[in-house]
Design a protein around this motif. Sequence first.
Motif, short mmCIF file in Angstrom:
data_model
loop_
_atom_site.label_atom_id
_atom_site.label_comp_id
_atom_site.label_asym_id
_atom_site.label_seq_id
_atom_site.Cartn_x
_atom_site.Cartn_y
_atom_site.Cartn_z
N LYS A 15 0.81 -1.21 0.00
CA LYS A 15 0.00 0.00 0.00
C LYS A 15 0.85 1.27 0.00
O LYS A 15 0.51 2.25 -0.67
N VAL A 49 -4.92 -8.38 4.24
CA VAL A 49 -4.97 -7.58 5.47
C VAL A 49 -5.23 -6.11 5.13
O VAL A 49 -6.09 -5.47 5.73
N ASP A 50 -4.49 -5.57 4.17
CA ASP A 50 -4.68 -4.17 3.78
C ASP A 50 -6.09 -3.94 3.24
O ASP A 50 -6.72 -2.92 3.54
N LEU A 52 -8.99 -5.64 3.82
CA LEU A 52 -10.04 -5.69 4.84
C LEU A 52 -9.95 -4.51 5.79
O LEU A 52 -10.99 -3.93 6.19
N THR A 53 -8.73 -4.12 6.16
CA THR A 53 -8.55 -2.96 7.06
C THR A 53 -9.09 -1.69 6.42
O THR A 53 -9.79 -0.89 7.06
N THR A 54 -8.78 -1.51 5.14
CA THR A 54 -9.22 -0.31 4.43
C THR A 54 -10.74 -0.28 4.29
O THR A 54 -11.39 0.75 4.53
N ARG A 56 -13.01 -1.81 6.11
CA ARG A 56 -13.67 -1.60 7.40
C ARG A 56 -13.58 -0.14 7.84
O ARG A 56 -14.51 0.41 8.41
N ASN A 57 -12.45 0.48 7.55
CA ASN A 57 -12.26 1.88 7.90
C ASN A 57 -13.23 2.76 7.10
O ASN A 57 -13.85 3.69 7.64
N SER A 60 -16.82 2.33 8.31
CA SER A 60 -17.13 3.06 9.53
C SER A 60 -17.49 4.52 9.23
O SER A 60 -18.12 5.20 10.04
N GLU A 80 -18.50 -8.43 3.22
CA GLU A 80 -17.18 -8.69 3.78
C GLU A 80 -16.77 -10.16 3.67
O GLU A 80 -15.61 -10.47 3.44
N THR A 84 -13.44 -11.30 1.71
CA THR A 84 -12.38 -12.05 2.36
C THR A 84 -11.95 -13.23 1.51
O THR A 84 -10.75 -13.49 1.32
#
Length: 452
Positions: A15, A49-50, A52-54, A56-57, A60, A80, A84
């Motif tokens: 990223k 990981v990048d 899913l983190t992005t 979810r952010n 929100s 989601e 995944t």
Amino acid sequence: MAGVYADEGTSGTVKKKRDGFLRLLQDCEAGKIDLLLTKSISRFARNTVDLLTTIRNLKSKNIAVYFEKENINTLESTGEILITILSSQAQEESRNISENIRWSLRSKYEKGEPTINYNHFMGYTKGPDGKLQPVPEEAAVVQEIFRLYLIGCSGVQIKKYLEQHQRRTVMGKTVWQPTVIDKMISNEKYIGAALMQKTYTTDFLTKQRVRNNGTLPKYFVEDNHPAIISKEVFYGVQEQRLWRSYVKRQLKGKVTQYALTGKLLCYDCGSTYMRVTRRVAGNRDIVWKCGSYIKNAGRVCRTGYTISEKALHTEVWNAYAVMKQALPVPDHPDIKEQRSIAQQMLNHKKAIEKALHENVQGFWAKENLMEYYAREMNAYYELAEKLCQLLLKNNTDKWIASRFRPIKGYSKYKKYEDELVSLYVDRIWAITSNEIVVLFKNGSMVRRMWYY
């Protein structure tokens, strides 16, 4: 329409290297975007990981990401789970691509086909046949760098010289870095060879590269392209690099300050001599004196002889002239011990020469080579001291081990030069204030006394 965000030619696994992607996230944080339209998951990110983190952010912040190919909206309940699964597939696809590229590179290495960055290689460019082709103007600078190092200049001194003479780097800059110079003088490609797989990627996600210290095979090809530097000069420079490190470790000498530093030793205590400037009757006088005698006020070294630098330079030159013209000592029963010692010294030098060639081919780790070099040189100098003792005991003026063979282009000297010491002198013992014994790199030894 907030804009189009894209990263061309950049891997989706890392990223931090994606400027367009990072700009997109900044605009999301700034509230400029409500919905992201993306071709597919693999275009958005290949790192699970990048990804899913992005997502979810963004979720929100009530920002939806819609993937056209997979028909997934991240704000929907099943989004989601599907992401995944599919992002794991995208990451695995990247792994497969990475493995294929790695296999392709190793196949090329096995065939002797190196991969080279032609755009940032001082002295060369890509030729019509796809191989390295010398660039005359840049090659001249490379040759200059090797020459300066061979005759005793440090990386910092070479940097200053290049900048003062307005030599430009491969990027066209006028400022040089000593670290760049150090990498250049150890690059085997300048002698027409190529060592492949010096480094390798440990993780396809982070793209982290590490030095290959034997984890993977290395491949060495000789005569791969036209050479810029002769092998004689190149290996002379490699030996110089090791010797400077050796002096710093073993004798704690600053080898780059003066040519004689680290090479002129006290015969009584074995300490290196130091250059001292003093005033005599109002005049500036430069002399050399035992470092131990100076530091310990004569408590360790019993003699502390002082030698005039002018006389020292003169007699080193005279010793060089004798060694250069003299013939090897003929075989005789009375010199059996000397000949045995000289042969053992030669064996240690051959072992070092062999190790230098092996190092260029990738068989040595740096620290291991330094330790090996130190052991061989310690043994060599111990034998040299024995030979020196016999020379003094027998009251002879020289021991010529072999005929002098100068380095091509480095022999037309008419008087003492500092570079002469760097090129051809191994060690000098200060016997008294007017007597020295000079050990040359070919194993020859010349004793000089003066009374002026």
